[in-house]
Design an enzyme around this catalytic site. Structure first.
Site, PDB file in Angstrom:
ATOM      1  N   LYS A  44       4.237   4.302  -2.487  1.00  0.00           N
ATOM      2  CA  LYS A  44       2.945   4.934  -1.520  1.00  0.00           C
ATOM      3  C   LYS A  44       3.985   4.982   0.309  1.00  0.00           C
ATOM      4  O   LYS A  44       3.093   5.306   0.951  1.00  0.00           O
ATOM      5  CB  LYS A  44       2.740   3.727  -1.443  1.00  0.00           C
ATOM      6  CG  LYS A  44       1.363   3.626  -3.000  1.00  0.00           C
ATOM      7  CD  LYS A  44       0.014   3.095  -2.676  1.00  0.00           C
ATOM      8  CE  LYS A  44      -0.577   3.243  -3.398  1.00  0.00           C
ATOM      9  NZ  LYS A  44      -2.817   2.687  -3.464  1.00  0.00           N
ATOM     10  N   ARG A  45       5.045   3.822   0.316  1.00  0.00           N
ATOM     11  CA  ARG A  45       5.389   3.927   1.546  1.00  0.00           C
ATOM     12  C   ARG A  45       6.644   5.253   2.295  1.00  0.00           C
ATOM     13  O   ARG A  45       7.064   5.038   2.901  1.00  0.00           O
ATOM     14  CB  ARG A  45       6.242   2.834   1.611  1.00  0.00           C
ATOM     15  CG  ARG A  45       5.289   1.857   2.413  1.00  0.00           C
ATOM     16  CD  ARG A  45       5.840   0.094   2.687  1.00  0.00           C
ATOM     17  NE  ARG A  45       5.057  -0.374   1.996  1.00  0.00           N
ATOM     18  CZ  ARG A  45       4.915  -1.082   1.202  1.00  0.00           C
ATOM     19  NH1 ARG A  45       6.784  -1.095  -0.142  1.00  0.00           N
ATOM     20  NH2 ARG A  45       5.000  -1.873  -0.169  1.00  0.00           N
TER      21      ARG A  45
END
Ligand code: GLU
Length: 501
Positions: A263-264
């Protein structure tokens, strides 16, 4: 006749939907539509500690935006509802009890502190603590005390969980539609918690019960759930239910290096990994929609993350994907996520769009800059620049010279401005002044005739001409620009260049 196909997307509402989740939803959708089946959305929110407000709404909006909305879900054809697990809470206890009664599960009373102590003790010996057949009879469970004693402790409100009693010494050969036969040893599995004394089931129990009650025929989900497959199949067996078919989709990998796309990664590497923007107090995660991606382009590139139709074809409409999709052509190996390729997909969809539609999308950007040209003019400009754009948001940068005269001139391009240039540009002005039919083709013919007649090299005039109008040696066909900005503006820009450069 076999059962009608029913597949599901079953996300937990713990935040925005990551692109991997969207791909899972898409493959379920394609499989359902291809086989005339049903695609439903179930919200798996039994873990209240990980619940994030707004996430459920986000998931639904994302699927709508992409054009792959479920056939059944909360508030829509609730044939097997409720579709939110927290609203099915009352239902799971009887199934946990059923497993206790049939000997497939047991109560465990170990406190979190006791379990921590076991873990530490194992760590000190360089071992890992696994709660399973090795030790379940040495721990604080209903397997070693009488039924009366167990009932008394539960009645006294003691903390407990219900664990699955994994069978011993079994080699499981399980079929995955993508991987073929996968082998698991039951002795290596832990006795997973199925139910907790707070009255909530865990993911594993709720997932199996609901897949059964909602008549799911195929479970298509990410590879990270492959290790749960043996437990899930054993649970179906324990209940005496037929298990659905399983397909575990390959991981989506980082664009560079190794490992799963996280997600990052998106914000770190500067590209969206979420369908829609997601705002929290900690900041904004950018979304495909807000970055100017077309939903069709996102669907297209996601479809190719782990699947192809066996040919070189890369551009597929949703209808074509439905027609061609085949789980047998999904590969096992991880699929690399390529942000540059995603932009290429968007470009392909952008150039296919109708110019007037694109002009309507461009209008608000122009208005923000203070320009409100007619739709006809904007459409014309769009037709000249769209080949160079990946996104509508790039249109302004590619077309600003249609609206504002350059104030600075590209330094490198200025090298084309020679000693004889001002005189030539002055002559060019006289030629332009004489033209009455000020349209691209006509202007081009007249200017080129003038060059030929006077034996003036093309480059000597064309490059300074473009530099005067655009401020750099870029942009679409020069005479199209000349026509659009008009005679007066063209001449005034040349004059200004003569004075400034
Ligand atoms: N709730 C699980 C998730 O968050 C569902 C996994 C499955 O499809 O079984 O992905």
């Amino acid at each position: 006749m076999s059962n009608p196909i029913r597949v599901r997307f079953a996300p937990s509402p713990t935040g925005p939907l990551h692109i991997g989740g969207v791909r899972t939803a898409l493959f379920n959708y394609l499989f359902a539509k291809k086989n005339g089946g049903t695609f439903y959305l179930r919200i798996e929110d039994t873990d209240q500690t990980r619940f994030v407000p707004g996430a459920e709404q986000y998931i639904m909006e994302a699927l709508e935006w992409l054009g792959i909305a479920p056939d059944e879900t909360i508030g829509k054809n609730e044939k097997f509802g409720p579709y939110r697990q927290s609203e099915r809470k009352e239902l799971y206890k009887q199934y946990a009890d059923q497993l206790i009664n049939s000997g497939w599960a047991y109560y465990a009373f170990d406190t979190p502190e006791a379990l921590d102590a076991h873990r530490k003790e194992h760590e000190e010996k360089g071992k890992t603590f696994i709660y399973n057949h090795h030790n379940r009879e040495k721990l604080d469970t209903s397997l070693v005390i009488s039924a009366e004693e167990t009932a008394k402790r539960i009645a006294n409100g003691e903390h407990y969980v219900i664990r699955f009693k994994t069978p011993v010494d079994e080699i499981l050969h399980l079929k995955d539609m993508i991987r073929g036969i996968v082998k698991f040893e039951s002795n290596l599995l832990d006795d997973k918690v199925l139910f907790k004394s707070d009255g909530m089931p865990t993911y594993h129990l709720a997932n199996i019960v609901d897949d059964h009650l909602m008549q799911t025929t195929h479970v298509i989900r990410g590879e990270e759930w492959l290790p749960s497959m043996p437990l899930h199949v054993l649970l179906y067996h324990a209940f005496g239910w037929a298990a659905p078919d399983f397909a575990h989709l390959p991981l989506i990998l980082k664009p560079v290096g190794n490992g799963k796309l996280s997600k990052r990664d998106g914000d770190k590497l500067g590209f969206p990994v979420f369908p829609l923007e997601w705002k929290t107090e900690e900041g904004i995660s950018s979304g495909y929609r807000e970055n100017g991606f077309f939903p069709e382009a996102v669907v297209n590139f996601l479809a190719l993350l782990g699947w192809n139709d066996g040919t070189e074809q890369e551009l597929f409409s949703l209808e074509e994907l439905v027609e061609k999709f085949d789980l047998n052509r999904v590969h096992k190996a991880g699929a690399k996520f390529d942000p540059e390729k995603n932009k290429w997909f968007n470009h392909q969809y952008l150039i296919k769009q109708n110019d007037a539609d694109l002009a309507k999308d461009f209008a608000p950007i122009l208005a923000e800059k203070g320009f409100t040209p007619s739709l006809e003019l904007t459409t014309k400009i769009v037709s000249l620049i769209k080949e160079r754009a990946n996104f509508v948001t790039e249109f302004w940068e590619l077309s600003d010279f249609f609206f504002v005269a350059p104030t600075v001139y590209d330094e490198k391009a200025k090298k084309n401005w020679k000693e004889e240039t001002p005189a030539l540009m002055q002559e060019l002005i006289s030629v332009l002044e004489e033209i009455t039919d000020f349209t691209s083709v006509n202007i081009e013919t007249i200017v080129k005739d003038w060059l030929t007649k006077n034996e003036i090299g093309m480059g000597k005039v064309m490059q300074p001409f473009r530099l005067s109008l655009v401020g750099a040696l870029k942009g679409p066909h020069l005479f199209d620009i000349v026509e659009i900005i008009g005679k007066q503006e063209t001449i005034s820009r040349i004059q200004k260049a003569i004075e400034t450069i």
